[in-house]
Design a protein around this motif. Structure first.
Motif, PDB file in Angstrom:
ATOM      1  N   LYS A   1      -5.440  11.307   4.838  1.00  0.00           N
ATOM      2  CA  LYS A   1      -6.885  11.482   4.593  1.00  0.00           C
ATOM      3  C   LYS A   1      -7.305  10.748   3.326  1.00  0.00           C
ATOM      4  CE  LYS A   1     -10.843  13.840   5.314  1.00  0.00           C
ATOM      5  NZ  LYS A   1     -11.724  13.280   4.277  1.00  0.00           N
ATOM      6  N   GLU A   2      -6.507  10.856   2.262  1.00  0.00           N
ATOM      7  CA  GLU A   2      -6.839  10.185   1.000  1.00  0.00           C
ATOM      8  C   GLU A   2      -6.830   8.675   1.170  1.00  0.00           C
ATOM      9  OE1 GLU A   2      -7.542  10.156  -3.291  1.00  0.00           O
ATOM     10  OE2 GLU A   2      -7.786  11.629  -1.699  1.00  0.00           O
ATOM     11  N   ALA A   3      -5.854   8.159   1.928  1.00  0.00           N
ATOM     12  CA  ALA A   3      -5.776   6.712   2.170  1.00  0.00           C
ATOM     13  C   ALA A   3      -6.987   6.222   2.958  1.00  0.00           C
ATOM     14  CB  ALA A   3      -4.488   6.380   2.917  1.00  0.00           C
TER      15      ALA A   3
ATOM     16  N   ILE B   1      -0.104   2.536   3.993  1.00  0.00           N
ATOM     17  CA  ILE B   1       0.525   3.550   3.143  1.00  0.00           C
ATOM     18  C   ILE B   1       2.017   3.235   3.086  1.00  0.00           C
ATOM     19  CG2 ILE B   1       0.999   6.004   2.801  1.00  0.00           C
ATOM     20  CD1 ILE B   1      -1.402   6.586   4.655  1.00  0.00           C
ATOM     21  N   HIS B   2       2.560   3.065   1.881  1.00  0.00           N
ATOM     22  CA  HIS B   2       3.995   2.806   1.705  1.00  0.00           C
ATOM     23  C   HIS B   2       4.646   4.058   1.119  1.00  0.00           C
ATOM     24  CE1 HIS B   2       4.156  -1.769   1.995  1.00  0.00           C
ATOM     25  NE2 HIS B   2       2.887  -1.464   2.201  1.00  0.00           N
TER      26      HIS B   2
ATOM     27  N   GLU C   1      12.612  10.075  -7.527  1.00  0.00           N
ATOM     28  CA  GLU C   1      11.316  10.444  -6.961  1.00  0.00           C
ATOM     29  C   GLU C   1      10.985   9.543  -5.784  1.00  0.00           C
ATOM     30  OE1 GLU C   1       8.795   9.904 -10.362  1.00  0.00           O
ATOM     31  OE2 GLU C   1       8.512   7.761  -9.970  1.00  0.00           O
ATOM     32  N   THR C   2      10.079  10.003  -4.958  1.00  0.00           N
ATOM     33  CA  THR C   2       9.547   9.201  -3.861  1.00  0.00           C
ATOM     34  C   THR C   2       8.192   8.659  -4.285  1.00  0.00           C
ATOM     35  OG1 THR C   2      10.705  10.304  -2.061  1.00  0.00           O
ATOM     36  CG2 THR C   2       8.597   9.326  -1.520  1.00  0.00           C
ATOM     37  N   ARG C   3       8.018   7.369  -4.131  1.00  0.00           N
ATOM     38  CA  ARG C   3       6.771   6.722  -4.548  1.00  0.00           C
ATOM     39  C   ARG C   3       5.879   6.491  -3.328  1.00  0.00           C
ATOM     40  NH1 ARG C   3       6.931   0.792  -7.297  1.00  0.00           N
ATOM     41  NH2 ARG C   3       8.002   0.379  -5.335  1.00  0.00           N
ATOM     42  N   VAL C   4       4.608   6.867  -3.460  1.00  0.00           N
ATOM     43  CA  VAL C   4       3.619   6.629  -2.407  1.00  0.00           C
ATOM     44  C   VAL C   4       2.596   5.635  -2.942  1.00  0.00           C
ATOM     45  CG1 VAL C   4       1.859   7.649  -0.919  1.00  0.00           C
ATOM     46  CG2 VAL C   4       3.913   8.949  -1.483  1.00  0.00           C
ATOM     47  N   ARG C   5       2.460   4.517  -2.231  1.00  0.00           N
ATOM     48  CA  ARG C   5       1.505   3.487  -2.648  1.00  0.00           C
ATOM     49  C   ARG C   5       0.537   3.183  -1.507  1.00  0.00           C
ATOM     50  NH1 ARG C   5       4.586  -1.605  -5.020  1.00  0.00           N
ATOM     51  NH2 ARG C   5       5.950  -1.303  -3.215  1.00  0.00           N
ATOM     52  N   PHE C   6      -0.714   2.878  -1.872  1.00  0.00           N
ATOM     53  CA  PHE C   6      -1.735   2.459  -0.916  1.00  0.00           C
ATOM     54  C   PHE C   6      -2.032   0.973  -1.141  1.00  0.00           C
ATOM     55  CE2 PHE C   6      -3.908   6.931  -0.949  1.00  0.00           C
ATOM     56  CZ  PHE C   6      -2.792   7.456  -0.330  1.00  0.00           C
TER      57      PHE C   6
ATOM     58  N   GLY D   1      -5.782  -5.622  -0.139  1.00  0.00           N
ATOM     59  CA  GLY D   1      -4.637  -6.520  -0.187  1.00  0.00           C
ATOM     60  C   GLY D   1      -3.678  -6.296  -1.333  1.00  0.00           C
ATOM     61  N   ILE D   2      -3.983  -5.370  -2.248  1.00  0.00           N
ATOM     62  CA  ILE D   2      -3.143  -5.129  -3.424  1.00  0.00           C
ATOM     63  C   ILE D   2      -2.565  -3.719  -3.361  1.00  0.00           C
ATOM     64  CG2 ILE D   2      -3.062  -5.088  -5.947  1.00  0.00           C
ATOM     65  CD1 ILE D   2      -3.656  -7.857  -4.774  1.00  0.00           C
ATOM     66  N   LEU D   3      -1.249  -3.589  -3.599  1.00  0.00           N
ATOM     67  CA  LEU D   3      -0.599  -2.281  -3.591  1.00  0.00           C
ATOM     68  C   LEU D   3      -0.849  -1.554  -4.906  1.00  0.00           C
ATOM     69  CD1 LEU D   3       2.885  -2.910  -1.918  1.00  0.00           C
ATOM     70  CD2 LEU D   3       1.129  -1.318  -1.133  1.00  0.00           C
ATOM     71  N   ARG D   4      -1.176  -0.254  -4.806  1.00  0.00           N
ATOM     72  CA  ARG D   4      -1.397   0.572  -5.996  1.00  0.00           C
ATOM     73  C   ARG D   4      -0.696   1.913  -5.808  1.00  0.00           C
ATOM     74  NH1 ARG D   4      -7.930  -0.003  -5.830  1.00  0.00           N
ATOM     75  NH2 ARG D   4      -8.026  -2.269  -5.676  1.00  0.00           N
ATOM     76  N   LYS D   5      -0.034   2.389  -6.856  1.00  0.00           N
ATOM     77  CA  LYS D   5       0.648   3.683  -6.777  1.00  0.00           C
ATOM     78  C   LYS D   5      -0.378   4.809  -6.832  1.00  0.00           C
ATOM     79  CE  LYS D   5       3.209   5.562 -10.138  1.00  0.00           C
ATOM     80  NZ  LYS D   5       4.337   5.812 -11.058  1.00  0.00           N
ATOM     81  N   TYR D   6      -0.266   5.739  -5.888  1.00  0.00           N
ATOM     82  CA  TYR D   6      -1.202   6.853  -5.830  1.00  0.00           C
ATOM     83  C   TYR D   6      -0.543   8.201  -6.064  1.00  0.00           C
ATOM     84  CZ  TYR D   6      -5.894   5.274  -4.725  1.00  0.00           C
ATOM     85  OH  TYR D   6      -7.158   4.763  -4.826  1.00  0.00           O
TER      86      TYR D   6
END
Length: 573
Positions: free
Chosen positions: A190-192, A200-201, A208-213, A217-222
């Protein structure tokens, strides 16, 4: 709390009367209420005027946070407990500078705390004054994504049994379905979707597990999650995508539809086995109602006219080239939507089917059962098609079938991995397609890239160095005359986005296509038949009045649509 200094300033400015303040102060003591709240509630002074008076008194700028859209990652810089304790909230970040709004600029403990915190984080704090209601409106945003995820994590911790492993005999699918991780996955998607992300990566790490959106075209850590949650996350996603839970050795692909209260989102899921765990990437797919026309995608001028004209040809092959993520599929779907009517039988062969289009017959490639691009194309030709779209030409067999389909009276649309227009024909030759077949069947060759658009809210002129100006002038001089005469080459004003809350301080919002296109005519067919010459192809494209990818980008940068940095990023070799 209204300090004597603030009260005196309000009286001196004529914003409140002495008598009013005396009665307010007496009532505040009786009711144990903050006198500032009483001043506003009893309409002795407006909340905005009160905050602005404080700002003037302490020589700080005023900001109204009441309706401001503060990025989640900006709020996350300062813990919510610290924000509540000191009545401060971060609302904008540019590089190392962080803007912080506070309700009580006379609270020196809060100022010292922010000074200490910002230095510890390697940031430079800029203090602002805001209203109490503005502060509370901003504080509520802490209650969103991160808090709900935190609540789910708390539930997980409560359910953990320390130092003792308990075997759960329920099926794994049932365990995953009922676990709190279900809520985390739902919130993440929902946030993505709300953030306009395309992917969503979910990536495992040692701690830790990293979640990035991926946004524009640019990946950002969320988000970061405990590493012991990773296996449950992957399992939950596999359940939703109907993948094999116990298979972790090979990649798997699937599809998910998630329904929310106000809509739904389709996702394409891809798992990849790593050394010790699995990584998941989920591609958010727009619905058919979100497919844009060619003009909305950024095609304009001679390029747009050429594409519209060539898509109306009844036969031939139109090929779009570009790297992964350059928007080729989106352009193909936009063209199919334009061509889709009752008089045409349109069939697609895709891997995977990304958008579901009403009125179009879409086939999913399944190599495991023998349904490949080549075998699928043979079957499609027996279905009386007018227009065929093949997701990608990957090998000699598919290339030759596509060519023969065009030669037997069909219009073919497809993609190929090539750097630019000049690289498409050599790629077909590498697949051992005969030059005379290429020259006879090809209709149009197109290459494209995606660049980020400058945020309109913070767009401003940009100064660039002389070397870059000279490079731009050289490209403008090389423009086809029909295009170059429309450009004011003595006015090279360029722009960029300074960064603001509306664009999450990136300076960009949305993306637009850069494109070059080449129409097959007798000159081009002769060039291919007699021996490929890149110089001659480039000369022919110039003669057709079509700018190159880089030139198209520079024209869009001069128009203030994108930045010159973006153009150079995607077009420099």
């Amino acid at each position: 709390m209204a300090t004597p200094k603030v009260v005196q300033y309000l009286i001196d400015k004529g914003l409140i009367h002495v008598e009013d303040w005396i009665s307010i102060e007496m009532e505040a003591r009786k009711t144990q209420t903050d006198p500032e709240i009483l001043l506003v509630d009893q309409k002795k002074v407006s909340e905005i005027d009160l905050a602005k008076a404080k700002a003037e008194l302490y020589e700080l700028p005023f900001v109204d946070l009441a309706n401001m859209d503060i990025p989640t990652e900006t709020l996350a810089i300062l813990p919510e407990t610290a924000a509540q304790t000191h009545q401060v909230v971060p609302f904008e970040r540019k590089g190392k500078n962080i803007k912080i709004a506070m309700v009580a600029p006379g609270n020196y403990r809060a100022i010292e705390a922010m000074d200490f915190w910002s230095k510890k984080e390697g940031l430079v704090a800029e203090l602002y004054v805001t209203t109490l209601s503005g502060f509370h409106a901003a504080l509520k945003k802490y209650k969103g994504f991160s808090e709900e995820v935190g609540e789910a994590l708390d539930v997980i911790k409560e359910r953990e049994v320390p130092q003792k492993k308990v075997q759960d005999r329920r099926p794994l699918t049932e365990i995953v379905k009922k676990a709190p991780v279900t809520k985390i996955v739902s919130l993440m998607i929902k946030e993505a979707a709300d953030a306009g992300a395309s992917d969503i990566h979910i990536e495992p790490g040692q701690k830790e597990t990293r979640v990035r959106f991926r946004i524009d075209g640019i990946l950002r850590k969320y988000l970061t999650l405990p590493s012991n949650l990773h296996a449950s996350l992957i399992s939950r996603i596999k359940v939703l995508a109907r993948l094999q839970l116990d298979e972790t050795r090979i990649p798997q692909d699937g599809r998910i539809r998630v329904d929310f209260g106000d809509g739904s989102v389709d996702l394409r899921v891809s798992t990849l086995p790593l050394l010790q765990s699995e990584k998941v990437v989920m591609r958010l797919l727009p619905s058919s109602t979100q497919i844009k026309g060619l003009e909305e995608l950024g095609f304009a001028g001679a390029v747009l006219e050429t594409l519209k004209k060539n898509t109306e040809r009844p036969v031939g092959v139109m090929i779009i080239s570009g790297p992964t993520g350059s928007g080729k599929s989106t352009t193909l779907y936009s063209m199919l939507e334009t061509l889709n009517d009752e008089s045409r039988n349109i069939i697609t062969l895709e891997d995977p089917v990304e958008f579901l289009l009403a009125g179009i017959n879409q086939v999913q490639v399944l190599p495991e059962v023998g349904l490949t691009f080549a075998s699928g194309l043979r079957s499609i030709l027996r279905q009386d098609p007018n227009i065929i779209m093949v997701g990608e030409i990957r090998d000699n067999e598919t290339a030759e079938l596509a060519i023969h389909a065009a030669l037997t009276g069909h219009f073919m649309l497809s993609t190929i991995h090539a750097k630019d227009v000049l690289g498409v024909i050599p790629r077909l030759l590498d697949m051992h397609v005969e030059p005379f077949l290429i020259s006879a069947a090809l209709n149009t060759i197109m290459a494209q890239r995606l660049v980020r658009k400058i945020c309109k809210a913070c767009k401003e002129p940009l100064k660039v160095n002389d070397e870059l100006i000279q490079e731009i002038k050289t490209e403008l001089k090389a423009l086809p005359p029909s295009v170059g005469k429309k450009v004011k080459q003595d006015d090279l004003t360029l722009y960029h986005g300074a960064g603001c809350p509306q664009c999450n301080d990136t300076g960009y919002k949305g993306r637009i296509v850069l494109c070059e296109v080449l129409t097959m005519n007798e000159n081009m067919r002769e060039i291919i038949r007699t021996g490929l010459s890149v110089d001659e192809i480039a000369k022919e494209m110039f003669g057709q009045g079509i700018p190159t990818l880089k030139q198209d980008g520079i024209l869009k940068a001069l128009a203030g649509i994108t930045s010159i940095e973006e153009v150079m990023r995607v077009t420099r070799e």
